[in-house]
Design a protein around this motif. Structure first.
Motif, PDB file in Angstrom:
ATOM      1  N   TYR A 283      18.500   2.122 -45.986  1.00 20.61           N
ATOM      2  CA  TYR A 283      18.226   0.658 -46.145  1.00 20.61           C
ATOM      3  C   TYR A 283      18.218   0.251 -44.629  1.00 20.61           C
ATOM      4  CZ  TYR A 283      19.274   0.751 -50.915  1.00 20.61           C
ATOM      5  OH  TYR A 283      19.251   1.220 -52.161  1.00 20.61           O
TER       6      TYR A 283
ATOM      7  N   GLN B  47      15.634  -4.764 -53.010  1.00 25.66           N
ATOM      8  CA  GLN B  47      15.242  -6.015 -53.248  1.00 25.66           C
ATOM      9  C   GLN B  47      16.697  -6.774 -53.912  1.00 25.66           C
ATOM     10  OE1 GLN B  47      11.487  -4.743 -55.289  1.00 25.66           O
ATOM     11  NE2 GLN B  47      10.924  -6.989 -54.510  1.00 25.66           N
ATOM     12  N   GLU B  48      16.598  -8.085 -54.188  1.00 26.99           N
ATOM     13  CA  GLU B  48      18.151  -8.509 -54.752  1.00 26.99           C
ATOM     14  C   GLU B  48      18.701  -8.052 -55.969  1.00 26.99           C
ATOM     15  OE1 GLU B  48      14.933  -9.994 -53.900  1.00 26.99           O
ATOM     16  OE2 GLU B  48      15.150 -12.286 -53.068  1.00 26.99           O
TER      17      GLU B  48
ATOM     18  N   ASP C   4      21.591  -7.985 -46.001  1.00 24.72           N
ATOM     19  CA  ASP C   4      21.580  -9.533 -45.905  1.00 24.72           C
ATOM     20  C   ASP C   4      22.912 -10.094 -44.994  1.00 24.72           C
ATOM     21  OD1 ASP C   4      22.448 -12.507 -46.797  1.00 24.72           O
ATOM     22  OD2 ASP C   4      20.825 -11.967 -48.279  1.00 24.72           O
TER      23      ASP C   4
ATOM     24  N   ASP D 203      16.640   2.604 -56.490  1.00 19.43           N
ATOM     25  CA  ASP D 203      15.971   2.599 -55.317  1.00 19.43           C
ATOM     26  C   ASP D 203      15.455   3.887 -54.918  1.00 19.43           C
ATOM     27  OD1 ASP D 203      16.087  -0.112 -54.868  1.00 19.43           O
ATOM     28  OD2 ASP D 203      17.650  -0.241 -53.999  1.00 19.43           O
TER      29      ASP D 203
ATOM     30  N   GLU E 271      20.204  -8.559 -51.151  1.00 16.34           N
ATOM     31  CA  GLU E 271      19.500  -7.516 -50.581  1.00 16.34           C
ATOM     32  C   GLU E 271      20.377  -6.815 -49.476  1.00 16.34           C
ATOM     33  OE1 GLU E 271      15.817  -8.272 -48.697  1.00 16.34           O
ATOM     34  OE2 GLU E 271      14.835  -9.116 -50.281  1.00 16.34           O
ATOM     35  N   ARG E 272      20.200  -5.312 -49.350  1.00 15.28           N
ATOM     36  CA  ARG E 272      20.720  -4.561 -48.455  1.00 15.28           C
ATOM     37  C   ARG E 272      20.672  -5.267 -47.034  1.00 15.28           C
ATOM     38  NH1 ARG E 272      25.528  -1.290 -49.126  1.00 15.28           N
ATOM     39  NH2 ARG E 272      25.246  -0.147 -51.432  1.00 15.28           N
TER      40      ARG E 272
ATOM     41  N   PRO F 245      24.296  -4.724 -53.638  1.00 14.61           N
ATOM     42  CA  PRO F 245      22.906  -5.258 -52.737  1.00 14.61           C
ATOM     43  C   PRO F 245      22.011  -3.812 -53.099  1.00 14.61           C
ATOM     44  CG  PRO F 245      24.836  -4.398 -51.700  1.00 14.61           C
ATOM     45  CD  PRO F 245      25.485  -4.889 -53.147  1.00 14.61           C
TER      46      PRO F 245
END
Length: 442
Positions: free
Chosen positions: A394, A324-325, A279, A111, A276-277, A321
């Motif tokens: 995030y 995205q997933e 969640d 990421d 995901e972060r 995480p």
């Protein structure tokens, strides 16, 4: 001098956290800043990160994100007025950092990508090292001869990885889970060979931009100092245009890939995209995974696979995480002739956990361990900085660290069972086996 500074930083972590207060603000250029004032020792830690990870690699040039980041400090170009700064070589950059007892780091993940700096907080040393980091971020020269060297090193590492069963399994696992999504991409000899200096220049221009910078700082400076440093680190950076939206992560589906390999053991990975972060299921999944496969010798997977049946020396599970997933993953190694049996035991253990959740005793042990071990996650300034960078990138709450143990303590067995069943389906797990006995026999 460097060793002395490092030792001091290692000692100050808990004291810094005792008064941990994350301040945050956004600069006029769009950069987000997170800052913790920690005055125990004269040291400052900084990280600057961007949405410049491998998920932003062009499909035909995978490896640009990693190479761009690696080459930031291979040289900086001269700056025109008003700075009138000379160009610096890789050796001159290293010498300048050594002169101030500073340490530079960084890297590129899926990421995010960026650079970090540890420096003395005294004005002379700090100003010199921060000014250098600002130049490294904004004006890398990407010298052709060093790009050729770094590409050769990368290609050599790729070729070596192509012989390692664990690397083969890892790449196949991400490919099965993520298909055509950027998370599935990995460097190849061909993709790295195709990367040019112009590619790095363009990637840097588009992604190392002020309005997507996340700056984290912890150390012996004031808020006013932090504001000035944040501006200095980003004033030379351009504004970036909006990045294209990434495709949705594919839903998990049952797939199996068997890959022949002469290794004595089969390397097995099982999982699916999951979290995901940010969640809200993160804490139930964290506590539940300690019971399932994250708790070492006390986990269910270890008990079933290793202790009861002797099928593997170690077996683990975890959630990763991401923006995205990210994946839920189970991994182990076992003798080739036992691969099918080990796989069945893992699947049965996961299925039973989905049906039953943890016992009262398992839940208490997991929460006690996670809460008791939490100080080790933030026991020095560097670890706190890393957590701040995650919070900033995030968009997690600023009190994330302060409420971590409280949220773990509130998790119930019902929370865990519900969260696991929302994120994992036993009939949609992908499986990779490198070194499967039947496959090798063909």
């Amino acid at each position: 001098m460097k060793k002395f500074v490092f030792a001091l930083v290692m000692c100050v972590g808990l004291n810094a956290h005792a008064a941990l207060k994350i301040q945050s603000w956004t600069l006029d250029n769009g950069a987000r800043v997170l800052f913790v004032e920690a005055n125990s020792i004269p040291v400052l830690d900084i990280s600057v990160e961007f949405d410049a990870g491998s998920r932003r690699d062009p499909a035909d040039k995978v490896g640009i994100a990693s190479l761009t980041n690696a080459m930031l400090a291979r040289g900086v170009r001269a700056a025109d007025a008003p700075q009138n700064e000379p160009a610096l070589s890789e050796a001159q950059i290293s010498d300048t950092l050594a002169d101030t007892a500073a340490q530079r780091g960084g890297g590129a993940g899926n990421d995010r990508a960026g650079a970090s700096l540890r420096t003395l907080s005294t004005a002379v040393e700090r100003d010199k090292s921060v000014a250098l980091l600002a130049r490294i971020l904004a004006h890398p020269s990407f010298p052709e001869e060093l790009l050729a060297r770094d590409k050769a090193r990368t290609i050599a590492a790729i070729k070596e990885d192509e012989t390692k069963p664990e690397s083969i399994a890892g790449k196949a696992f991400w490919r099965l889970l993520y298909g055509s999504h950027p998370y599935a991409k990995h460097e190849t000899v061909e993709s790295v060979q195709s990367i040019t200096r112009d590619d790095l220049v363009n990637f840097h221009r588009n992604h190392y931009v002020a309005n997507r910078a996340v700056i984290a700082m912890i150390g012996n400076i004031t808020r006013a100092d932090a504001e000035a440093i944040a501006k200095q680190l980003t004033v030379r950076l351009p504004q970036g245009a909006p990045l294209p939206a990434l495709p949705a992560v594919p839903a998990g589906q049952k797939q199996e890939e068997l890959i022949a390999h002469p290794a004595s053991q089969a390397h097995i990975q099982i999982g699916m995209p999951a979290i995901e972060r940010g969640d809200p299921d993160f804490f139930p999944l964290t506590v539940g995974n300690y019971v399932l496969g994250g708790g070492g010798f006390v986990s269910r997977l270890t008990q079933e696979v290793r202790e009861k049946r002797g099928l593997s020396y170690s077996v683990y599970s975890y959630f990763s995480p991401m923006a995205q997933e990210g994946p839920f993953q189970v991994g182990l190694q076992t003798q080739k002739e036992q691969a099918n049996e080990a796989l069945q035991v893992v699947r049965d253990t996961v299925a039973r956990f989905l049906q039953e959740g943890p016992t009262t005793r398992e839940l208490k042990a997991a929460k006690d361990n996670l809460i008791g071990g939490f100080p080790l996650r933030i026991d020095n300034n560097r670890k706190i900085l890393d957590n701040m960078a995650v919070i900033g990138f995030y968009g997690l709450p600023l009190n994330y660290l302060d409420t971590w143990t409280e949220k773990v303590a509130k998790v119930t067995a019902a929370d865990i069972k519900a969260a696991f069943n929302r994120k994992i389906a036993i009939d949609r797990l992908a499986t990779v086996v490198v070194g499967n006995g039947k496959q090798d026999a063909k």
